[in-house]
Design an enzyme around this catalytic site. Sequence first.
Site, PDB file in Angstrom:
ATOM      1  N   THR A  18      75.145 -62.949  53.773  1.00  0.00           N
ATOM      2  CA  THR A  18      76.164 -62.544  54.745  1.00  0.00           C
ATOM      3  C   THR A  18      75.637 -61.401  55.606  1.00  0.00           C
ATOM      4  OG1 THR A  18      77.797 -63.062  53.028  1.00  0.00           O
ATOM      5  CG2 THR A  18      78.604 -61.936  54.969  1.00  0.00           C
ATOM      6  N   ARG A  22      69.607 -59.015  50.268  1.00  0.00           N
ATOM      7  CA  ARG A  22      69.959 -58.023  49.243  1.00  0.00           C
ATOM      8  C   ARG A  22      69.469 -58.495  47.895  1.00  0.00           C
ATOM      9  NH1 ARG A  22      76.041 -56.279  50.782  1.00  0.00           N
ATOM     10  NH2 ARG A  22      75.512 -55.737  52.930  1.00  0.00           N
ATOM     11  N   SER A 113      74.608 -51.720  51.812  1.00  0.00           N
ATOM     12  CA  SER A 113      76.002 -51.406  52.139  1.00  0.00           C
ATOM     13  C   SER A 113      76.722 -50.647  51.026  1.00  0.00           C
ATOM     14  CB  SER A 113      76.715 -52.703  52.499  1.00  0.00           C
ATOM     15  OG  SER A 113      77.985 -52.424  53.027  1.00  0.00           O
ATOM     16  N   HIS A 114      77.755 -51.235  50.491  1.00  0.00           N
ATOM     17  CA  HIS A 114      78.608 -50.569  49.493  1.00  0.00           C
ATOM     18  C   HIS A 114      78.114 -50.815  48.067  1.00  0.00           C
ATOM     19  CE1 HIS A 114      79.676 -54.596  50.453  1.00  0.00           C
ATOM     20  NE2 HIS A 114      80.173 -54.734  49.247  1.00  0.00           N
ATOM     21  N   LYS A 126      67.894 -55.579  56.572  1.00  0.00           N
ATOM     22  CA  LYS A 126      68.606 -56.409  57.546  1.00  0.00           C
ATOM     23  C   LYS A 126      67.979 -56.253  58.918  1.00  0.00           C
ATOM     24  CE  LYS A 126      72.800 -55.339  59.118  1.00  0.00           C
ATOM     25  NZ  LYS A 126      74.242 -55.301  59.383  1.00  0.00           N
ATOM     26  N   ASP A 277      81.587 -46.304  53.578  1.00  0.00           N
ATOM     27  CA  ASP A 277      80.718 -46.843  52.527  1.00  0.00           C
ATOM     28  C   ASP A 277      79.280 -46.362  52.667  1.00  0.00           C
ATOM     29  OD1 ASP A 277      80.066 -48.309  54.786  1.00  0.00           O
ATOM     30  OD2 ASP A 277      79.533 -50.085  53.632  1.00  0.00           O
ATOM     31  N   ASP A 279      76.493 -47.358  54.063  1.00  0.00           N
ATOM     32  CA  ASP A 279      75.822 -47.332  55.365  1.00  0.00           C
ATOM     33  C   ASP A 279      76.765 -47.022  56.519  1.00  0.00           C
ATOM     34  OD1 ASP A 279      77.098 -49.782  54.931  1.00  0.00           O
ATOM     35  OD2 ASP A 279      75.782 -50.826  56.320  1.00  0.00           O
ATOM     36  N   ASP A 281      79.572 -48.448  57.721  1.00  0.00           N
ATOM     37  CA  ASP A 281      80.265 -49.405  58.588  1.00  0.00           C
ATOM     38  C   ASP A 281      81.667 -49.772  58.096  1.00  0.00           C
ATOM     39  OD1 ASP A 281      79.345 -50.887  56.473  1.00  0.00           O
ATOM     40  OD2 ASP A 281      78.340 -52.424  57.682  1.00  0.00           O
ATOM     41  N   ARG A 282      81.970 -49.454  56.841  1.00  0.00           N
ATOM     42  CA  ARG A 282      83.319 -49.763  56.349  1.00  0.00           C
ATOM     43  C   ARG A 282      84.226 -48.546  56.417  1.00  0.00           C
ATOM     44  NH1 ARG A 282      83.216 -53.991  51.373  1.00  0.00           N
ATOM     45  NH2 ARG A 282      81.765 -55.443  52.349  1.00  0.00           N
ATOM     46  N   THR A 344      83.382 -65.348  57.721  1.00  0.00           N
ATOM     47  CA  THR A 344      83.117 -64.026  57.162  1.00  0.00           C
ATOM     48  C   THR A 344      81.746 -63.515  57.591  1.00  0.00           C
ATOM     49  OG1 THR A 344      84.496 -64.507  55.272  1.00  0.00           O
ATOM     50  CG2 THR A 344      82.832 -62.812  54.966  1.00  0.00           C
ATOM     51  N   GLU A 363      87.674 -57.251  59.583  1.00  0.00           N
ATOM     52  CA  GLU A 363      87.638 -58.073  58.386  1.00  0.00           C
ATOM     53  C   GLU A 363      88.478 -57.409  57.309  1.00  0.00           C
ATOM     54  OE1 GLU A 363      83.912 -60.428  57.556  1.00  0.00           O
ATOM     55  OE2 GLU A 363      83.068 -58.478  58.036  1.00  0.00           O
ATOM     56  N   GLU A 364      89.003 -58.233  56.417  1.00  0.00           N
ATOM     57  CA  GLU A 364      89.833 -57.698  55.324  1.00  0.00           C
ATOM     58  C   GLU A 364      89.038 -56.775  54.408  1.00  0.00           C
ATOM     59  OE1 GLU A 364      89.043 -58.671  52.040  1.00  0.00           O
ATOM     60  OE2 GLU A 364      87.382 -59.811  52.952  1.00  0.00           O
ATOM     61  N   SER A 365      87.704 -56.902  54.436  1.00  0.00           N
ATOM     62  CA  SER A 365      86.847 -56.140  53.540  1.00  0.00           C
ATOM     63  C   SER A 365      86.547 -54.754  54.098  1.00  0.00           C
ATOM     64  CB  SER A 365      85.553 -56.910  53.319  1.00  0.00           C
ATOM     65  OG  SER A 365      84.964 -57.225  54.578  1.00  0.00           O
ATOM     66  N   LYS A 376      80.409 -53.309  62.500  1.00  0.00           N
ATOM     67  CA  LYS A 376      81.649 -52.613  62.199  1.00  0.00           C
ATOM     68  C   LYS A 376      81.338 -51.133  62.070  1.00  0.00           C
ATOM     69  CE  LYS A 376      81.281 -54.142  57.418  1.00  0.00           C
ATOM     70  NZ  LYS A 376      80.986 -55.520  57.041  1.00  0.00           N
ATOM     71  N   ARG A 496      85.793 -65.128  45.495  1.00  0.00           N
ATOM     72  CA  ARG A 496      86.811 -64.326  46.163  1.00  0.00           C
ATOM     73  C   ARG A 496      88.035 -65.203  46.428  1.00  0.00           C
ATOM     74  NH1 ARG A 496      83.972 -59.768  47.005  1.00  0.00           N
ATOM     75  NH2 ARG A 496      81.983 -59.797  48.123  1.00  0.00           N
TER      76      ARG A 496
HETATM   77  C1  G1P Z   1      81.320 -59.143  52.131  1.00  0.00           C
HETATM   78  C2  G1P Z   1      82.648 -59.165  52.838  1.00  0.00           C
HETATM   79  C3  G1P Z   1      82.459 -59.485  54.293  1.00  0.00           C
HETATM   80  C4  G1P Z   1      81.472 -58.513  54.915  1.00  0.00           C
HETATM   81  C5  G1P Z   1      80.191 -58.481  54.103  1.00  0.00           C
HETATM   82  C6  G1P Z   1      79.219 -57.425  54.611  1.00  0.00           C
HETATM   83  O1  G1P Z   1      80.710 -60.409  52.207  1.00  0.00           O
HETATM   84  O2  G1P Z   1      83.525 -60.090  52.246  1.00  0.00           O
HETATM   85  O3  G1P Z   1      83.695 -59.433  54.944  1.00  0.00           O
HETATM   86  O4  G1P Z   1      81.181 -58.879  56.230  1.00  0.00           O
HETATM   87  O5  G1P Z   1      80.481 -58.200  52.739  1.00  0.00           O
HETATM   88  O6  G1P Z   1      79.752 -56.135  54.543  1.00  0.00           O
HETATM   89  P1  G1P Z   1      80.780 -61.509  51.016  1.00  0.00           P
HETATM   90  O7  G1P Z   1      80.256 -60.830  49.789  1.00  0.00           O
HETATM   91  O8  G1P Z   1      82.234 -61.836  50.858  1.00  0.00           O
HETATM   92  O9  G1P Z   1      79.953 -62.660  51.506  1.00  0.00           O
HETATM   93 ZN    ZN Z   2      78.444 -51.370  54.781  1.00  0.00          ZN
END
Ligand code: G1P
Ligand code: ZN
Length: 543
Positions: A18, A22, A113-114, A126, A277, A279, A281-282, A344, A363-365, A376, A496
């Site tokens: 996504t 990673r 990321s997180h 990335k 988070d 990096d 972006d959240r 997503t 995004e909901e995340s 983001k 999910r």
């Molecule tokens: C998750 C989140 C998605 C976000 C991504 C990167 O991806 O659900 O919204 O864009 O992290 O931060 P997923 O693990 O669901 O593929």
């Molecule tokens: Zn992030």
Amino acid sequence: MDIVDVETTPFEGQKPGTSGLRKKTRTFMEPRYLENFVASIWSGIGGVAGKTLVLGGDGRYFSDRAAQVILRMAAAGGARKVIVGQGALLSTPAASHLIRKRGTDGGIILSASHNPGGPEEDFGVKFNTANGGPAPEEVTGRIHEATRTIEGYRILEAQDVDLERIGTTSLGEMEVEVVDPVADYADLMESLFDFAAIREMIAGGFRLTFDAMHAVTGPYARELLETRLGAAEGSVRNAVPQPDFGGGHPDPNPIWARELMEAMHAEDAPDFGAASDGDGDRNMIVGPGMYVAPSDSLAILAANAELAPAYRDGVRGVARSMPTSRAADRVAEKNGLAAYETPTGWKFFGNLLDDGRVRICGEESAGTGADHVREKDGLWAVLLWLNVLAASGKGVVELVHDHWREYGRDIYSRHDFEGIETAKAEALIDDLRGRLADLPGREVAGRRIEAADEFSYTDPVDGSTAAAQGLRIYLEGGGRIVLRLSGTGTTGATLRVYLEDRTEDPDRFGVDTQEALGEVIAAAHEIARIEHHTGRTEPDVRA
Ligand code: G1P
Ligand code: ZN
């Protein structure tokens, strides 16, 4: 300094997900693993010769070493220049901004990321393209292809570049410019929002707290919130980036940002709380005693953005990822904005933003952002919230309740089932996919199923398509269940399950989310046969 040609063989599974590649940090630290992937990036972008790139990341364990390797491989490949954030630090949105501002050919962001960081935790790489956004599928596809056939790579033999000293040096024939990671980004933020109004609100006694979670946003938040906006010193907590994020998950949700949640639920809670988070972006937004669901935050920001200078002329359109609640659609509909539903992942917003169709996405995340960068942007969301509060004179809780009164409430939660055996998770999805056509008309857990399908997307700008992006089940009365497998995990599979219901009854606005979603949750378990496939009855995380 010599360029060395190193022979190599492909590694399994170097497939960007996504958001980039990673893996466990240990995997990235294996000899040739990082090098193979970086060489494959060069192949995927048609070679790095003559190009200018940006390089930085969230400062997690191994970033410093990885940055040196990437610089030496860029130099060996004939790159013209690499612009690096001091200490190899750059938040993801700041990297996106730097790529755009300097007109570079793209950039590399070192982050997972997180996800937690450290030798036993996660690392990530990335590639972002010249528009500042994550590489589209077409590019990540070429990179993946290259990882499968790679036979060698080139690297310069050289001393480490001093990444602590701001200024320009050279590495072989290549220029390396080390820049202050914060300044350009902070200036960009100041150009978008009414800092005078926010400063006045803060000077008038408005209290805020921001949790940088020992990750990259610490220096950015200090500069913006404390130095430029006058918040009390110490308003930014956990402000020094650490390679292991202080041992926690730098994930801004009520579980991992517990310290912030406690502060915001205390008797003398500040007026506004937020976190970001690893990096940057959240974002998480919290009012006194109230967590704001990211899907609601997106809708509220879209509805009120015009209060900020950058959006005075309107936001034109709003885009959300498919699993994100439909709260933003209601704002779009009522205000004559275009609305888009994308798969997503932030990369799917890029074309819509580039084409000017939308100005705000989410995004909901816990991801929200706009057209100022192509990622983001956590602090952007925090500052837009502050601008809206300052301009409207409302508090967080009042703003949220006013929003629900106007648009209704889309009650929302995501349940994650982590560490499932990949084959079992895939079997669950395959099983449900096979039964989708039979679902409409059936009644489950007291709710009638109206429709069910698998989401696929055709990009309205370039016509590219993405299939198999999640299973959707629509329930009578505005309920919805979405199921998909995570594309960012590093061990096993994460299922999910996105759960949503609708109410326009103000008496139900204050209900507990999990309780209010009881029927929808029961329906999801029954329809997807979660226990049968995974043995699980309860999720690991309720976001
Ligand atoms: C998750 C989140 C998605 C976000 C991504 C990167 O991806 O659900 O919204 O864009 O992290 O931060 P997923 O693990 O669901 O593929
Ligand atoms: Zn992030």
